[in-house]
Design an enzyme around this catalytic site. Structure first.
Site, mmCIF file in Angstrom:
data_model
loop_
_atom_site.group_PDB
_atom_site.id
_atom_site.type_symbol
_atom_site.label_atom_id
_atom_site.label_comp_id
_atom_site.label_asym_id
_atom_site.label_seq_id
_atom_site.Cartn_x
_atom_site.Cartn_y
_atom_site.Cartn_z
ATOM 1 N N SER A 145 0.843 -0.967 0.072
ATOM 2 C CA SER A 145 0.170 -0.084 0.131
ATOM 3 C C SER A 145 0.958 1.290 -0.090
ATOM 4 O O SER A 145 2.244 0.927 0.475
ATOM 5 C CB SER A 145 -0.811 -0.178 1.259
ATOM 6 O OG SER A 145 -1.529 1.308 1.402
ATOM 7 N N TYR A 158 -2.315 -1.621 10.418
ATOM 8 C CA TYR A 158 -2.220 -1.729 8.743
ATOM 9 C C TYR A 158 -0.904 -0.934 8.316
ATOM 10 O O TYR A 158 -0.168 -1.764 7.269
ATOM 11 C CB TYR A 158 -3.359 -0.957 8.137
ATOM 12 C CG TYR A 158 -3.574 -1.115 6.765
ATOM 13 C CD1 TYR A 158 -4.203 -1.996 6.244
ATOM 14 C CD2 TYR A 158 -3.163 -0.082 5.877
ATOM 15 C CE1 TYR A 158 -4.172 -2.118 4.864
ATOM 16 C CE2 TYR A 158 -3.130 -0.154 4.434
ATOM 17 C CZ TYR A 158 -3.687 -1.332 4.100
ATOM 18 O OH TYR A 158 -4.231 -1.169 2.667
HETATM 19 N N1 LIG Z 1 -8.774 -0.091 -1.862
HETATM 20 C C1 LIG Z 1 -7.621 0.438 -1.516
HETATM 21 O O1 LIG Z 1 -7.912 1.909 -1.649
HETATM 22 C C2 LIG Z 1 -6.175 0.004 -1.162
HETATM 23 C C3 LIG Z 1 -5.323 0.914 -1.088
HETATM 24 C C4 LIG Z 1 -4.024 0.416 -0.884
HETATM 25 C C5 LIG Z 1 -4.049 -1.045 -0.732
HETATM 26 N N2 LIG Z 1 -5.081 -2.005 -0.733
HETATM 27 C C6 LIG Z 1 -4.816 -3.318 -0.599
HETATM 28 O O2 LIG Z 1 -5.404 -4.060 -1.670
HETATM 29 C C7 LIG Z 1 -5.654 -5.368 -1.182
HETATM 30 C C8 LIG Z 1 -7.096 -5.546 -1.816
HETATM 31 O O3 LIG Z 1 -7.822 -4.686 -1.353
HETATM 32 P P1 LIG Z 1 -9.254 -4.231 -1.843
HETATM 33 O O4 LIG Z 1 -9.690 -2.961 -1.825
HETATM 34 O O5 LIG Z 1 -9.552 -4.847 -3.356
HETATM 35 O O6 LIG Z 1 -10.343 -4.892 -0.567
HETATM 36 P P2 LIG Z 1 -11.424 -5.945 -0.834
HETATM 37 O O7 LIG Z 1 -12.114 -6.028 0.653
HETATM 38 O O8 LIG Z 1 -12.514 -5.362 -1.676
HETATM 39 O O9 LIG Z 1 -10.914 -7.249 -1.181
HETATM 40 C C9 LIG Z 1 -10.088 -7.920 -0.517
HETATM 41 C C10 LIG Z 1 -10.347 -9.283 -0.570
HETATM 42 O O10 LIG Z 1 -9.596 -10.128 0.395
HETATM 43 C C11 LIG Z 1 -10.236 -11.112 0.883
HETATM 44 N N3 LIG Z 1 -10.014 -11.453 2.206
HETATM 45 C C12 LIG Z 1 -9.928 -10.931 3.332
HETATM 46 N N4 LIG Z 1 -9.532 -11.586 4.420
HETATM 47 C C13 LIG Z 1 -9.291 -12.720 4.006
HETATM 48 C C14 LIG Z 1 -8.708 -14.112 4.566
HETATM 49 N N5 LIG Z 1 -8.199 -14.108 5.772
HETATM 50 N N6 LIG Z 1 -8.423 -15.279 3.629
HETATM 51 C C15 LIG Z 1 -8.769 -14.915 2.189
HETATM 52 N N7 LIG Z 1 -9.183 -13.779 1.747
HETATM 53 C C16 LIG Z 1 -9.441 -12.834 2.590
HETATM 54 C C17 LIG Z 1 -11.773 -10.393 0.906
HETATM 55 O O11 LIG Z 1 -12.678 -11.673 1.096
HETATM 56 C C18 LIG Z 1 -11.866 -9.666 -0.178
HETATM 57 O O12 LIG Z 1 -12.405 -10.394 -1.145
HETATM 58 C C19 LIG Z 1 -5.519 -5.707 0.204
HETATM 59 O O13 LIG Z 1 -4.234 -6.119 0.565
HETATM 60 C C20 LIG Z 1 -5.369 -3.874 0.669
HETATM 61 O O14 LIG Z 1 -4.826 -3.894 1.859
HETATM 62 C C21 LIG Z 1 -6.141 -1.462 -1.002
#
Ligand SMILES: NC(=O)c1ccc[n+]([C@@H]2O[C@H](COP(=O)([O-])OP(=O)(O)OC[C@H]3O[C@@H](n4cnc5c(N)ncnc54)[C@H](O)[C@@H]3O)[C@@H](O)[C@H]2O)c1
Length: 199
Positions: A145, A158
């Site tokens: 991130s 986080y």
């Molecule tokens: N959305 C943002 O702005 C953003 C920014 C920086 C980093 N991220 C990172 O990107 C990644 C994806 O985030 P997103 O925004 O698409 O979130 P999201 O919640 O839409 O997707 C995350 C997925 O991970 C799955 N998940 C959660 N816990 C789990 C577990 N214990 N085992 C298996 N699967 C699990 C969820 O069911 C979900 O489908 C994450 O690592 C998040 O930290 C997101």
């Protein structure tokens, strides 16, 4: 569809929605056979259907990345069913609780560290074992991130986890590059996913 990744098997974790879903669809469009993994079975199954309807290949494997035996089981299933693992996108993650550090319960700290950092470590461990076994290298990408490099308030667990993801990515890149396994991280900024809207 293209044949850029034709013949390759790629795992995407957290692929039921958000960044993982988009990446799984894009990876399948490039010709890879994609293993869509998540705890959300129904949504994960729908991603597989979307990929197949577009002419791609995919299967859903449920795995909760907070349990080591589910991670080893996921990788074992891939290598026994599909006989190879060329690439992995370790993307599953949960967000912070939005509390100041001194208000954060140990269980809240452990939940985020467990999924966002230890989950990435364990995925890499078993993926790398599978790639070393086959002996032809591979590629791993971890989702860190922007908060893997900088800080905001109310997100210490986080931020610690995502700084850790960058650290372990650098360590693994140094360790396995010479063996043909490339390890990189992406550092997204704000992406409008369900997690972002509800978290
Ligand atoms: N959305 C943002 O702005 C953003 C920014 C920086 C980093 N991220 C990172 O990107 C990644 C994806 O985030 P997103 O925004 O698409 O979130 P999201 O919640 O839409 O997707 C995350 C997925 O991970 C799955 N998940 C959660 N816990 C789990 C577990 N214990 N085992 C298996 N699967 C699990 C969820 O069911 C979900 O489908 C994450 O690592 C998040 O930290 C997101």
């Amino acid at each position: 569809m293209s044949d850029e990744l034709s013949g390759k098997v790629a795992l995407v974790t957290g692929a039921a929605r958000g960044i993982g879903q988009a990446s799984a669809i894009r990876t399948a469009r490039a010709g890879a056979n994609v293993v869509v993994s998540d705890i959300l079975e129904e949504e994960g199954g729908q991603v597989v259907e979307m990929i197949k309807e577009a002419g791609g290949a995919a299967t859903f494997v449920r795995a909760d990345l907070s349990h080591e035996e589910e991670i080893s089981g996921l990788i074992n299933k891939i290598t026994s069913d599909l006989h190879r693992l060329d690439g992995a996108f370790n993307n599953a993650g949960v967000l912070q609780h939005g509390k100041s550090l001194h208000e954060l319960a140990t269980e809240e700290w452990e939940k985020v560290i467990n999924i966002d950092l230890t989950g990435v470590f364990l995925c890499m461990k078993y993926e790398i074992m599978a790639m070393l076994d086959r002996g032809v290298g591979g590629a791993i990408v971890n989702t860190a991130s922007a908060l893997g490099q900088v800080a905001i308030t109310g997100a210490s667990e986080y931020i610690a986890a995502k700084h850790g993801v960058l650290g372990i990515t650098r360590a693994a890149a140094a360790e396995y590059g010479a063996k043909g396994i490339r390890v990189n991280a992406i550092l997204p900024g704000i992406v409008e996913t369900v997690a972002r809207q509800t978290g």
